[in-house]
Design a protein around this motif. Structure first.
Motif, short mmCIF file in Angstrom:
data_model
loop_
_atom_site.label_atom_id
_atom_site.label_comp_id
_atom_site.label_asym_id
_atom_site.label_seq_id
_atom_site.Cartn_x
_atom_site.Cartn_y
_atom_site.Cartn_z
N LEU A 155 39.55 29.32 24.22
CA LEU A 155 38.36 28.99 24.80
C LEU A 155 38.19 28.99 26.25
O LEU A 155 37.11 28.81 26.76
N THR A 156 39.08 29.54 26.80
CA THR A 156 39.19 29.77 28.22
C THR A 156 38.46 31.19 28.78
O THR A 156 38.70 32.17 28.06
N PRO A 157 37.31 31.35 29.50
CA PRO A 157 36.69 32.46 29.80
C PRO A 157 37.61 33.39 30.56
O PRO A 157 38.73 33.25 30.94
N PHE A 158 37.13 34.73 29.93
CA PHE A 158 37.91 36.08 30.71
C PHE A 158 37.26 36.63 31.78
O PHE A 158 35.91 36.54 31.65
N SER A 159 37.99 37.26 32.73
CA SER A 159 37.08 37.90 33.69
C SER A 159 38.14 39.27 33.92
O SER A 159 39.24 39.37 33.68
N ASN A 160 37.32 40.36 34.73
CA ASN A 160 38.18 41.40 34.98
C ASN A 160 38.92 41.51 35.94
O ASN A 160 38.61 41.08 37.09
N ASN A 161 40.42 41.94 35.89
CA ASN A 161 41.18 41.75 37.07
C ASN A 161 41.17 42.99 37.48
O ASN A 161 41.44 44.33 37.12
N GLY A 188 43.07 46.22 36.00
CA GLY A 188 41.79 46.67 35.14
C GLY A 188 41.53 45.89 33.78
O GLY A 188 40.84 46.72 33.14
N ASN A 189 42.28 44.94 33.63
CA ASN A 189 42.11 44.40 32.42
C ASN A 189 41.30 43.00 32.30
O ASN A 189 41.25 42.39 33.33
N LEU A 190 40.93 42.76 31.03
CA LEU A 190 40.21 41.21 30.83
C LEU A 190 41.30 40.45 30.81
O LEU A 190 42.17 40.48 29.70
N GLU A 191 41.25 39.32 31.58
CA GLU A 191 42.36 38.44 31.67
C GLU A 191 41.72 36.95 31.91
O GLU A 191 40.75 36.89 32.51
N GLN A 192 42.54 36.14 31.52
CA GLN A 192 42.26 34.53 31.57
C GLN A 192 42.67 34.12 33.08
O GLN A 192 43.76 34.04 33.08
#
Length: 881
Positions: A769-775, A779-783
């Motif tokens: 349930l932790t939000p994801f953001s772009n690294n 270049g990946n979506l990560e928590q």
């Protein structure tokens, strides 16, 4: 006597060739039975010989000795001597038949034969119709032991006991049959077979009332707490008929009327109607009487408290509807040891021997006047206060928790609080802490108190296994919760470690293929030994390694790339007296060093260099839950903590963080356009991030509250609310990449020690349930972790056993919560919901173990997650209670 005369008259065939003896026997028989002649006509003989026949397992001489008959003694036949022998032997309950025979008469000498038939001995018992685990209980309750003599009364009593036992449990059609058979493996022995047919529990199909006009049927049925009518939706309170519960509920029925003012209400009759083998009907006829009201309430005999003070505690005013149950509770509420009633008002202020008795002095029309008659007695002081049962725990550890000291005024409230404090230590079985009032002396105004304790295991071994953090995670922990550091160098104190001073010493090792965690913690709850000031010191070391999968899909660790965290903290916590003495204020200082070595996996935005965190934490908590810390029945526990670092950028640093942030965002934006970053851009970005977070600056506020409400018996509702927020002082630096909130799952993922809080929310996968953001680097979506979260839960608990060896309770839960990237996105009503059931087992040696089955009703935060999370299984190891 008739039986004895008959036996003596029977004789034996070999003696009938003596005409004189045969005539004598006939005369005796005729005298006793046909003519009812008194035994005064019996003849006196000299006992010439005694033979014992029929014995199988007993020695003949032993039986002769026990009869008390001696060769040469005078003996009247028939007479009291032989009658007494028979009565004496019957009293042993070892024989099923006892007879005296005259074998020969020579002049004035008589020769007797004592023929006995031994009762068989019980060798084995087989019970059918009862669960195997309950057979031993049946044998113990009925005292059916090997070697016991089988008698008619034993069989009858066993049958009656078991029949009544199961009928009391609601099996009204229970039938018990008992059969015995000869056991050829032993002399004069028999085995027993008990066949129990309990049948179905008889249910109450219908409950009807007659004579009730003031209270409706629904209200009266509700008053029958444990006697319920069968309904398809009734799960918790079953509709089985239990006689003891029913009789108790009839009293509660009268109480229901008394609460509404109907003082004279009574049950005129109750009828049990059998509808069929499985269903009954109950018909209850009541007489309601008139409704009454309270009139004048006067206090008599009080000098310690004024009428106004007592009236305020009583809480009943003239004109209120008469409520006999309420009046009794306000005088003395036996269901609550810490109730706010008049009796406790006196007993909490030293008046142990006070007596309060409400008396009706008049009942005119519908109004009842009362006198509350008070005998205050002498003010009472504690004489001796003793503690027994603390075999491992040193006396000073126990005595410093006592709120009852010699010379103090007697206070029931202090005794209740002492029981709670001793239970909260965790060294003793909270269910068996017994304060005994001894040697009460009303004349001197003194009393003794003895606390009886039962030691329980306080040290724990933690063995944990699971998957996460790149593979299998193993944990080994040793926690000694009643440690004694002053005996560390005394060899004789190791049993197996120095114990008894109430200190905590814990070692913990956690490892997987990609990380290792070492931690050590020491706590002294009474620093200096005079005041409850808790000192805590801890060290920790974490190593996280980079890893890649080889061509065969196996995870390979790279020891040259990774990061480590080294931390040390020290804290003090003091129990305070205001607002009340349940409050504790804590302070701690902690330092952590983050070291990165070519760790470019995207978890943080820099892969080389160091970061430092020096933080001060202040916490305020209030804990009144109890009496046991393992299974609290009442009370609450809440804490609010605030963690701060110095605002370095505002006080000591003149760097242009705004320009650094803008450049960081510019580089990151190029990655989000789909253009990969160049090596130079990655190195520049990491350099900027390292500069921004050389010294971490943040503030972190958390709140957690638990409330325990006792519903019925030991059925407890736990209500929980949590909130956390991570903020920054300088928007040009932004939020730190550490200290984040990860929500979802079993809450066991605190293995990285990077300050993160892993919040349990069952029904979802760990941290899902932790939000994801772009690294921008990968270049990946990560928590990255949330900076704000909230969570709510309701948990219904019921204990299966609370024994010292293991405390087990079942639970059901409803939970909801969520995590957010920033305060602007925060919505306290945007929650992820779940529900489920679980089981907890607490064993002193291993701590808390458990399993939960939770169903998530919503989708999680992972990309492309659609539909509900569904069923998830969670294993709980070593978490808070």
């Amino acid at each position: 006597m008739e039986r004895q005369a008959n036996n003596l008259a029977e004789g034996k065939t070999k003696t009938y060739n003596n005409p004189l003896l045969f005539i004598l026997l006939l005369l005796i028989t005729n005298a006793v039975f046909c003519q009812g002649v008194s035994l005064d006509n019996a003849k006196t003989y000299i006992l010439g010989g005694l033979e014992v026949t029929g014995v199988k397992s007993y020695n003949e001489q032993t039986v002769k000795t026990y009869t008390g008959l001696r060769i040469g003694q005078e003996l009247r036949i028939p007479g009291e001597e032989t009658s007494a022998v028979i009565k004496k032997l019957w009293g042993l309950e070892l024989f099923s038949d006892i007879k005296f025979y005259i074998t020969k008469i020579e002049g004035d000498k008589v020769f007797l034969e004592l023929n006995i038939k031994e009762r068989p001995t019980l060798t084995d018992v087989t019970v059918y119709g009862v669960k195997k685990r309950k057979v031993e209980g049946v044998l113990n309750d009925t005292d059916l032991k090997k070697g016991k003599k089988i008698t008619e009364s034993l069989i009858a009593n066993t049958k009656s006991y078991l029949t009544n036992k199961y009928r009391k449990q609601g099996f009204l059609n229970a039938k018990v049959s008992i059969a015995t058979s000869v056991d050829t493996s032993a002399t004069n022995s028999e085995s027993m077979v008990i066949n129990v047919k309990k049948g179905e529990k008889v249910k109450i199909k219908e409950i009807t009332f007659e004579g009730n006009e003031k209270l409706k049927d629904k209200k009266l049925k509700k008053a029958l707490k444990n006697t319920k009518q069968k309904k398809f939706y009734r799960f918790w309170k079953k509709s089985k008929y239990i006689e003891a519960d029913y009789q108790e509920d009839l009293d509660k029925l009268v109480d229901a009327y008394a609460e509404k003012g109907y003082r004279d209400a009574r049950v005129l009759s109750d009828t049990f109607v059998k509808l069929n083998d499985n269903n009954i009907a109950l018909k209850i006829k009541v007489e309601e009487g008139d409704k009454y009201y309270f009139g004048d309430i006067n206090f008599v005999g009080n000098s310690v408290y004024t009428d106004r003070q007592l009236a305020q505690v009583l809480g009943i005013k003239k004109g209120d509807t008469y409520n006999g149950v309420l009046l009794k509770e306000r005088i003395a509420d036996d269901s609550k040891p810490d109730a706010e009633d008049v009796t406790n008002l006196y007993q909490n202020n030293g008046y142990l021997f006070s007596r309060i008795n409400p008396v009706e002095i008049s009942a005119i029309n519908d109004t009842i006047d009362f006198e509350i008659r008070i005998i205050e007695g002498k003010e009472t002081f504690l004489n001796h206060v003793t503690v027994v049962g603390n075999d491992k725990t040193n006396d000073h550890v126990v005595f410093r928790e006592l709120r009852t000291k010699p010379g103090q005024k007697y206070s029931k409230d202090n005794i209740v609080r002492t029981v709670r404090e001793l239970g909260q230590l965790g060294f003793f079985d909270a269910e068996q802490i017994a304060p005994d009032i001894e040697n009460p002396n009303p004349n001197d105004g003194t009393v003794d108190i003895k606390y009886s304790l039962v030691e329980s295991g306080s040290s724990q071994i933690e063995l944990q296994g699971g998957y996460g953090g790149g593979g299998f995670i193993g944990t080994l922990g040793l926690s000694f919760n009643n440690f004694s550091i002053q005996n560390l160098f005394k060899g004789e104190a190791y049993k197996p470690v120095p114990m008894g001073d109430g200190q905590t010493f814990a070692l913990r090792l956690q490892a997987s293929r990609t990380f290792r965690v070492y931690s050590l913690n020491f706590a002294e709850p009474w620093m200096g030994g005079k005041k409850p000031v808790r000192f805590n010191l801890s060290f920790s070391r974490t190593q996280q390694f980079a890893a890649n999968f080889d061509s065969q899909g196996r995870l390979q660790r790279d020891d040259d790339r990774g990061f480590s965290i080294t931390g040390v903290s020290a804290g003090l916590a003091k129990r305070v007296q205001w607002p009340d003495d349940f409050f504790t204020i804590s302070h701690s200082l902690g330092y952590q060093l983050y070291e990165f070595n070519d760790y470019n996996i995207g978890l943080f935005n820099f892969g080389n260099g160091t970061s430092n965190s020096f933080a001060y934490t202040i916490g305020i908590s209030r804990s009144s839950q109890g009496p046991s810390r393992i299974y609290p029945l009442t009370g609450s526990n809440f804490e609010i903590t605030a963690k701060f670092t110095p605002p370095y950028s505002l006080l000591f640093n003149n760097k242009d963080f705004k320009s650094l942030k803008l450049r960081s965002e510019e580089i990151s934006a190029s990655a989000t356009d789909g253009t990969p970053l160049t090596t130079a851009e990655i190195n520049e970005l990491q350099s900027i991030e390292e500069e921004r977070f050389k010294w971490l600056e943040y503030y972190k506020v958390k709140f957690k509250g638990d409330w325990y409400t006792r519903l019925v018996d030991k059925l407890v509702l736990r209500t929980n609310a949590e909130f956390g927020f991570l903020g920054n002082y300088n928007n040009d630096i932004g939020n730190v990449p550490f200290e984040r909130f990860f929500v979802g799952g079993d809450g066991l993922g605190n293995f990285t020690l990077d300050g993160r809080d892993v919040i349990q929310l069952r029904g979802y996968e760990n941290s899902s349930l932790t939000p994801f953001s772009n690294n921008p680097i990968t270049g990946n979506l990560e928590q990255d972790g949330g900076t704000i979260y909230n969570k709510y839960s309701l948990e219904l608990r019921y204990p299966l056993t609370l024994k010292p060896a293991a405390s087990i309770y079942a639970l059901s839960f409803l939970e909801a919560g969520n995590a957010f990237n920033n305060f602007q996105d925060f919505n306290p009503f945007q929650l992820k919901r779940s529900a489920g059931v679980g089981l907890r087992i607490f064993m002193p040696a291993f701590g808390l173990l458990g399993i939960d089955f939770g169903y998530g009703f919503d989708s999680d935060a992972r990309p492309n997650s659609v539909g509900p999370s569904g069923w998830q299984t969670h294993f709980i190891i070593g978490q808070q209670f």
